[in-house]
Motif scaffolding. Sequence first.
Motif, PDB file in Angstrom:
ATOM      1  N   ALA A 110      46.793 -15.802 -14.034  1.00  0.00           N
ATOM      2  CA  ALA A 110      47.013 -14.364 -14.157  1.00  0.00           C
ATOM      3  C   ALA A 110      45.686 -13.628 -14.247  1.00  0.00           C
ATOM      4  O   ALA A 110      45.513 -12.546 -13.691  1.00  0.00           O
ATOM      5  CB  ALA A 110      47.871 -14.063 -15.375  1.00  0.00           C
ATOM      6  N   ASP A 111      44.708 -14.224 -14.948  1.00  0.00           N
ATOM      7  CA  ASP A 111      43.391 -13.603 -15.038  1.00  0.00           C
ATOM      8  C   ASP A 111      42.731 -13.525 -13.666  1.00  0.00           C
ATOM      9  O   ASP A 111      42.119 -12.515 -13.312  1.00  0.00           O
ATOM     10  CB  ASP A 111      42.494 -14.404 -15.989  1.00  0.00           C
ATOM     11  CG  ASP A 111      42.943 -14.265 -17.440  1.00  0.00           C
ATOM     12  OD1 ASP A 111      43.671 -13.311 -17.731  1.00  0.00           O
ATOM     13  OD2 ASP A 111      42.564 -15.121 -18.257  1.00  0.00           O
ATOM     14  N   VAL A 390      50.654 -16.406  -8.300  1.00  0.00           N
ATOM     15  CA  VAL A 390      50.650 -17.793  -7.816  1.00  0.00           C
ATOM     16  C   VAL A 390      49.694 -17.982  -6.642  1.00  0.00           C
ATOM     17  O   VAL A 390      48.623 -18.571  -6.767  1.00  0.00           O
ATOM     18  CB  VAL A 390      52.077 -18.241  -7.418  1.00  0.00           C
ATOM     19  CG1 VAL A 390      52.074 -19.699  -6.964  1.00  0.00           C
ATOM     20  CG2 VAL A 390      53.041 -18.058  -8.590  1.00  0.00           C
ATOM     21  N   SER A 391      50.067 -17.485  -5.464  1.00  0.00           N
ATOM     22  CA  SER A 391      49.374 -17.917  -4.244  1.00  0.00           C
ATOM     23  C   SER A 391      47.965 -17.351  -4.111  1.00  0.00           C
ATOM     24  O   SER A 391      47.021 -18.086  -3.779  1.00  0.00           O
ATOM     25  CB  SER A 391      50.210 -17.544  -3.007  1.00  0.00           C
ATOM     26  OG  SER A 391      50.290 -16.143  -2.864  1.00  0.00           O
ATOM     27  N   LEU A 392      47.788 -16.061  -4.343  1.00  0.00           N
ATOM     28  CA  LEU A 392      46.460 -15.467  -4.144  1.00  0.00           C
ATOM     29  C   LEU A 392      45.424 -16.019  -5.115  1.00  0.00           C
ATOM     30  O   LEU A 392      44.312 -16.368  -4.699  1.00  0.00           O
ATOM     31  CB  LEU A 392      46.543 -13.945  -4.240  1.00  0.00           C
ATOM     32  CG  LEU A 392      45.265 -13.191  -3.888  1.00  0.00           C
ATOM     33  CD1 LEU A 392      44.839 -13.477  -2.458  1.00  0.00           C
ATOM     34  CD2 LEU A 392      45.439 -11.696  -4.102  1.00  0.00           C
ATOM     35  N   PRO A 393      45.725 -16.145  -6.408  1.00  0.00           N
ATOM     36  CA  PRO A 393      44.728 -16.747  -7.299  1.00  0.00           C
ATOM     37  C   PRO A 393      44.402 -18.196  -6.946  1.00  0.00           C
ATOM     38  O   PRO A 393      43.273 -18.638  -7.170  1.00  0.00           O
ATOM     39  CB  PRO A 393      45.393 -16.651  -8.683  1.00  0.00           C
ATOM     40  CG  PRO A 393      46.381 -15.555  -8.568  1.00  0.00           C
ATOM     41  CD  PRO A 393      46.882 -15.618  -7.157  1.00  0.00           C
ATOM     42  N   THR A 490      39.875 -20.686 -23.662  1.00  0.00           N
ATOM     43  CA  THR A 490      38.766 -19.924 -24.238  1.00  0.00           C
ATOM     44  C   THR A 490      37.713 -19.584 -23.220  1.00  0.00           C
ATOM     45  O   THR A 490      36.911 -18.686 -23.430  1.00  0.00           O
ATOM     46  CB  THR A 490      38.111 -20.738 -25.378  1.00  0.00           C
ATOM     47  OG1 THR A 490      37.685 -21.998 -24.859  1.00  0.00           O
ATOM     48  CG2 THR A 490      39.116 -20.984 -26.507  1.00  0.00           C
ATOM     49  N   ASP A 491      37.685 -20.289 -22.110  1.00  0.00           N
ATOM     50  CA  ASP A 491      36.663 -20.058 -21.089  1.00  0.00           C
ATOM     51  C   ASP A 491      37.290 -19.339 -19.917  1.00  0.00           C
ATOM     52  O   ASP A 491      38.055 -19.913 -19.163  1.00  0.00           O
ATOM     53  CB  ASP A 491      36.079 -21.388 -20.622  1.00  0.00           C
ATOM     54  CG  ASP A 491      34.974 -21.168 -19.585  1.00  0.00           C
ATOM     55  OD1 ASP A 491      34.608 -19.994 -19.375  1.00  0.00           O
ATOM     56  OD2 ASP A 491      34.498 -22.159 -19.016  1.00  0.00           O
ATOM     57  N   PRO A 492      37.043 -18.015 -19.754  1.00  0.00           N
ATOM     58  CA  PRO A 492      37.670 -17.282 -18.653  1.00  0.00           C
ATOM     59  C   PRO A 492      37.135 -17.672 -17.295  1.00  0.00           C
ATOM     60  O   PRO A 492      37.691 -17.296 -16.292  1.00  0.00           O
ATOM     61  CB  PRO A 492      37.321 -15.811 -18.975  1.00  0.00           C
ATOM     62  CG  PRO A 492      36.053 -15.892 -19.755  1.00  0.00           C
ATOM     63  CD  PRO A 492      36.125 -17.174 -20.535  1.00  0.00           C
ATOM     64  N   GLU A 493      36.014 -18.379 -17.249  1.00  0.00           N
ATOM     65  CA  GLU A 493      35.439 -18.786 -15.975  1.00  0.00           C
ATOM     66  C   GLU A 493      35.482 -20.309 -15.874  1.00  0.00           C
ATOM     67  O   GLU A 493      34.630 -21.002 -16.432  1.00  0.00           O
ATOM     68  CB  GLU A 493      33.979 -18.314 -15.870  1.00  0.00           C
ATOM     69  CG  GLU A 493      33.830 -16.808 -15.835  1.00  0.00           C
ATOM     70  CD  GLU A 493      34.413 -16.232 -14.570  1.00  0.00           C
ATOM     71  OE1 GLU A 493      34.501 -16.967 -13.575  1.00  0.00           O
ATOM     72  OE2 GLU A 493      34.774 -15.056 -14.573  1.00  0.00           O
ATOM     73  N   PRO A 494      36.504 -20.879 -15.232  1.00  0.00           N
ATOM     74  CA  PRO A 494      36.572 -22.331 -15.108  1.00  0.00           C
ATOM     75  C   PRO A 494      35.364 -22.869 -14.349  1.00  0.00           C
ATOM     76  O   PRO A 494      34.741 -22.187 -13.550  1.00  0.00           O
ATOM     77  CB  PRO A 494      37.870 -22.578 -14.355  1.00  0.00           C
ATOM     78  CG  PRO A 494      38.203 -21.289 -13.706  1.00  0.00           C
ATOM     79  CD  PRO A 494      37.602 -20.220 -14.550  1.00  0.00           C
ATOM     80  N   ALA A 495      35.083 -24.134 -14.593  1.00  0.00           N
ATOM     81  CA  ALA A 495      33.881 -24.740 -14.004  1.00  0.00           C
ATOM     82  C   ALA A 495      33.916 -24.733 -12.507  1.00  0.00           C
ATOM     83  O   ALA A 495      32.912 -24.557 -11.853  1.00  0.00           O
ATOM     84  CB  ALA A 495      33.741 -26.171 -14.525  1.00  0.00           C
ATOM     85  N   ALA A 496      35.101 -24.897 -11.930  1.00  0.00           N
ATOM     86  CA  ALA A 496      35.185 -24.925 -10.461  1.00  0.00           C
ATOM     87  C   ALA A 496      36.422 -24.185 -10.027  1.00  0.00           C
ATOM     88  O   ALA A 496      37.531 -24.542 -10.397  1.00  0.00           O
ATOM     89  CB  ALA A 496      35.241 -26.369  -9.966  1.00  0.00           C
ATOM     90  N   GLN A 497      36.244 -23.118  -9.289  1.00  0.00           N
ATOM     91  CA  GLN A 497      37.370 -22.354  -8.763  1.00  0.00           C
ATOM     92  C   GLN A 497      37.912 -23.018  -7.519  1.00  0.00           C
ATOM     93  O   GLN A 497      37.145 -23.463  -6.667  1.00  0.00           O
ATOM     94  CB  GLN A 497      36.902 -20.932  -8.401  1.00  0.00           C
ATOM     95  CG  GLN A 497      36.444 -20.118  -9.585  1.00  0.00           C
ATOM     96  CD  GLN A 497      37.610 -19.438 -10.280  1.00  0.00           C
ATOM     97  OE1 GLN A 497      38.725 -19.499  -9.776  1.00  0.00           O
ATOM     98  NE2 GLN A 497      37.379 -18.822 -11.421  1.00  0.00           N
TER      99      GLN A 497
END
Length: 501
Positions: A110-111, A390-393, A490-497
């Motif tokens: 969702a973020d 779902v799909s776009l993120p 807690t981390d809004p930026e995952p290590a690998a998108q």
Amino acid sequence: MSTDKNRATAAAILPLVGGPDNVLSIAHCMTRLRIALRDRTLVDDEALKALPAVLGVVEDDTYQIVLGPGTVARVTPEFEALVEEGRSAAPAPGTEPGPAPHPVTADELADRGAALKDARKARNATPFKLFLRRIANIFVPLIPALIGCGIIAGLNGVLTNLGWLPGLSPALAAMASGFMSLIAVFVGYNTAKEFGGTAVLGGAVAAIIVFPGVAKITAFGMELKPGQGGVLGALAAALLAVYVEKWCRRWVPEALDVLVTPTLTVLVSGLVTLFGLMFLAGEASTAIGTFANWLLATGGAFAGLVLGGLFLPLVMLGLHQALIPIHTTLIEQSGYTVLLPILAMAGAGQVGAAIAVYYKLPRNGSLRATIKSALPAGFLGVGEPLIYGVSLPLGRPFVTACVGGAAGGAFVGLFNQLGVAFGSTAIGPSGWALFPLLNGESGMGTTIAIYAGGLAVGYLVGFAATYFFGFTRQMLAELNTDPDPTTPPTDPEPAAQPALA
């Protein structure tokens, strides 16, 4: 009981958008409650998404809460009433809205979807795209009438073909055709209102186009026909009226304004409409209809593939709004738009892709719950929850959803190429909700069967493309987990998108 439910939904939404004083204007379209906000930072997006009645949120020129067809038309008046009540109560300054009624769980996808929407909004703030939005604002309020009249026209056709209730047919025909015969007036009214003129003057100038007496007037060596130019002519005429009116407001003395301004506005705009715009808009309308029919008759499969495959990206870019006047023009000319059933296949590809994601990630309970709640709306043509949730993120599943839409569009386009032309008698719905609005020259049974076949192809190809090509190993490793739903990341930026390729 239903009213209580709608009022409860409105009451739950209001504090989460900052309360009555934060709401500047309220409107709704087919599926969304559209709110203009004083302070965007007061909105609690996650709490809104957690409400059972909310299918998703979209931020554009207004803040849009997706409630679904039918529901939004019932919740909006309750929301308007609560806003008025809240303003009249005049709470003391500094009063904080109450806490959200439900605990909110942060969700990574969702973020990402929210971030993509924010980025899209920034990209869409160009003069051309803002102009397209204003054009869409002219036609969106007309959609409920188009749908109602379209369904009545379809019902009348069925009864006529079956030979049932012949005495009722003229009445149904009048109900179905009355609005369409005057749609130019409504377009003119809304155009003037949208572009800052006096709405009724825009309607008055547009009414010239449908007045039967224009048949006595000759322009460019040809006699005019009532309705010539249609909605395109009405839009151009009302837009001209706005500019004439604004010029008059600047130069006409205030003492004479009430007499001179409306007179000059209708006179100047009316003459230009009669001896120029009606002819030019009529030629443009004819060209649009001829080109659309030629395109599908000669290259229907390829045209359907391109249209069905590109419609979701067009929606993301905001360019789909340019199609609204084209749909309306086609409905005016032939009674239906041949483009909408093809474009609806994009939603079918989206649904198939979401189902594949559901089965591909059996351990991700949070995402599977989102898909289960959004799928019913997706089948009815409301695609925002699946797109943004779902799909776009996820990236790749958005591309494979487009592949499913392309396959469904090619299927429907192929039958147009084979001579089985059909379309929708109104704009707005898609998915299963489009069935009551279908109409064609080959009979209702054939029309429904082809459209249903296109949906099935879109579902199947969207599912297969996503299941087999929608995920990399890295994506599966990241997403096919069972995180504790009570513990937000807690981390809004995952290590690998996840990447698109």
